[in-house]
Design an enzyme around this catalytic site. Sequence first.
Site, short mmCIF file in Angstrom:
data_model
loop_
_atom_site.label_atom_id
_atom_site.label_comp_id
_atom_site.label_asym_id
_atom_site.label_seq_id
_atom_site.Cartn_x
_atom_site.Cartn_y
_atom_site.Cartn_z
N TYR A 286 32.95 -5.70 -0.12
CA TYR A 286 32.27 -5.69 1.18
C TYR A 286 30.83 -5.18 1.08
O TYR A 286 29.89 -5.79 1.61
CB TYR A 286 33.07 -4.80 2.13
CG TYR A 286 32.58 -4.75 3.56
CD1 TYR A 286 31.91 -3.64 4.02
CD2 TYR A 286 32.79 -5.80 4.42
CE1 TYR A 286 31.45 -3.58 5.33
CE2 TYR A 286 32.33 -5.76 5.73
CZ TYR A 286 31.66 -4.65 6.17
OH TYR A 286 31.19 -4.59 7.46
N ALA B 182 39.15 4.56 11.00
CA ALA B 182 39.79 5.87 11.21
C ALA B 182 39.89 6.31 12.67
O ALA B 182 40.98 6.72 13.10
CB ALA B 182 39.09 6.93 10.37
N1 GKE Z 1 41.41 3.38 8.43
C1 GKE Z 1 42.02 4.58 8.31
N2 GKE Z 1 43.29 4.73 8.84
N3 GKE Z 1 41.35 5.59 7.69
C2 GKE Z 1 41.96 6.78 7.60
C3 GKE Z 1 43.27 7.02 8.13
C4 GKE Z 1 43.95 5.93 8.77
O1 GKE Z 1 45.08 6.04 9.26
N4 GKE Z 1 43.60 8.31 7.88
C5 GKE Z 1 42.55 8.86 7.23
N5 GKE Z 1 41.57 7.94 7.04
C6 GKE Z 1 40.34 8.18 6.29
C7 GKE Z 1 40.10 7.14 5.18
O2 GKE Z 1 40.90 7.39 4.05
C8 GKE Z 1 38.60 7.35 4.93
O3 GKE Z 1 38.40 8.40 4.02
C9 GKE Z 1 38.06 7.76 6.32
O4 GKE Z 1 39.21 8.05 7.12
C10 GKE Z 1 37.30 6.63 7.01
O5 GKE Z 1 38.04 5.46 6.86
P1 GKE Z 1 37.59 4.09 7.59
O6 GKE Z 1 37.17 4.39 8.97
O7 GKE Z 1 38.73 3.12 7.41
O8 GKE Z 1 36.38 3.52 6.75
P2 GKE Z 1 35.15 4.12 5.91
O9 GKE Z 1 34.26 4.87 6.77
O10 GKE Z 1 35.65 4.77 4.68
O11 GKE Z 1 34.49 2.73 5.44
C11 GKE Z 1 34.07 1.81 6.43
O12 GKE Z 1 32.69 2.02 6.62
C12 GKE Z 1 32.14 1.12 7.57
C13 GKE Z 1 30.67 1.47 7.68
O13 GKE Z 1 30.56 2.79 8.07
C14 GKE Z 1 34.34 0.41 5.88
O14 GKE Z 1 35.74 0.23 5.77
C15 GKE Z 1 33.76 -0.63 6.83
O15 GKE Z 1 34.48 -0.66 8.00
C16 GKE Z 1 32.32 -0.34 7.15
O16 GKE Z 1 31.54 -0.58 6.03
#
Ligand code: GKE
Length: 340
Positions: A151, A195
Site C-alpha cells: 500500500y 483501529a
Molecule cells: N485495525 C485494527 N483493528 N487495528 C487494531 C486493532 C483492531 O482491532 N486493535 C489494535 N489495533 C492496532 C493495530 O495493530 C495498529 O498498531 C494500530 O491499531 C492502528 O491500526 P490501523 O488503524 O488498522 O492502521 P495503521 O494506522 O497501522 O495503518 C493505516 O494507516 C493509514 C494512514 O494513516 C493503514 O492501514 C492505512 O489505512 C492507511 O495508510
Amino acid sequence: MGTNDKILVTGAGGFIGGALVSVFRSKGYRDIRAVDVKPFGEWYQRFDDVENLSLDLNLKENCERVAKGAVEIYNLAANMGGMGFIEHNKALCMLSVLINTHMLQAALANGTKRFFYSSSACVYNGDKQKTFEAPSLKEEDAYPAMAEDGYGWEKLFSERMCRHFREDFGLTTRVARFHNVYGPWGTWFGGREKAPAAICRKVIEAKVSGKHQIEIWGSGVQTRSFMFIDDCTDGIQKITSSEILEPLNLGSSEAVTINQLVDMAEEIAGIKLKRNYDLTAPKGVNGRNSDNALIQKYLHWEPNTPLRVGLEKTYRWIYDQYMARERGEAGVVREAGATR
Ligand code: GKE
C-alpha cells in the site's frame, strides 16, 4: 470553481469519498459525478441528486468516460483498509496504481483544471517509526524511501506520478497524506476497518453481549494520531484550491497509544473491559504522528477535532449500525436527499 462546474469524486461509495460528495452537495455544487466499483447497495452514502456510477476504474476506458467534462477530480479510489487488510493484500493494494495512472491520463486528455490525489502516512520510511514515542513525521521523512509494504509503495509511486504529470504536462495536481481518518459512515466491520472503528465495535460487542473483555492487536502501546472525517474533507478542499505543490501531511497531531484509544471508547460506553493482547495480529509501525508545521505555515490551519469529541460521534453511529444489524436490518444507508 463555480457551483455549476462538474466535480468528479472517485471512491465515492467509500468512507472519505462519500463524505466529500456530501460536503460538496451541502455547499450547493449541482453537477457532481460519484463513481465507485462497489455495487450501489454497498455505498456508505448515496444521493439521488448526484450522478452515481458503479464502474471499475482499473479500466482505462472507464476513467476516460468519467473524466469527461470534469473541472476538478478528487481521486480517492483505491483498494485499502486498516492493517488487517493491507498486511494481507499487498499486491491488490499495489494494483490501485492502475486507477491513478488511468485517471491522470484521462484528466490530462479532458483538460481537467485540478486533480487531487489521496496519499497516505504509509509512504513514510518505516525506520523513522520504530519508537513508540510517536515520532512526528515531517514531509521530507518519506525519503530515502522505505514505505509500508504494498500500500505505501503504491501511494509513494503515485505521488510522484502526480508530480511529473504537473511538471511535464502542466496538469495541476495536489496531494495530501492522510493520517488514519475515522468517523461516522466509515468501515466498522468486515476486515477493512481501522483501529478507531474496530475498537468502538469491540467495546459495543462486549457491552451488548455482557462478555466484558476486548481483544487488542499488538501490545497496546503503539501510538497513532487519528483525524476526524470533517477535518479531512476540509483539508482536501483547502489543499486542492491552494498553490501547494508538494505532498502535505493531512492529519491530527494529537498522538495517543492504542490503550488510550480503548480508554476513551470505554469511557464513552461507560464500561471497563478485561484486555487481551494479540501480539501475533497485524501491528504496522510502532509509533506515528503527523508533524503539522508545513500545513500550518501554508494554510494557517491544521486538523483540530479532539479525538474524544470525534470518537464519541463515531461510537454513537456504530452503535446504531450495530443495533440495526442485531435487529436483522441491513446497515442503515443514507438515502437520497438526506441533508448532512
Ligand atoms: N485495525 C485494527 N483493528 N487495528 C487494531 C486493532 C483492531 O482491532 N486493535 C489494535 N489495533 C492496532 C493495530 O495493530 C495498529 O498498531 C494500530 O491499531 C492502528 O491500526 P490501523 O488503524 O488498522 O492502521 P495503521 O494506522 O497501522 O495503518 C493505516 O494507516 C493509514 C494512514 O494513516 C493503514 O492501514 C492505512 O489505512 C492507511 O495508510
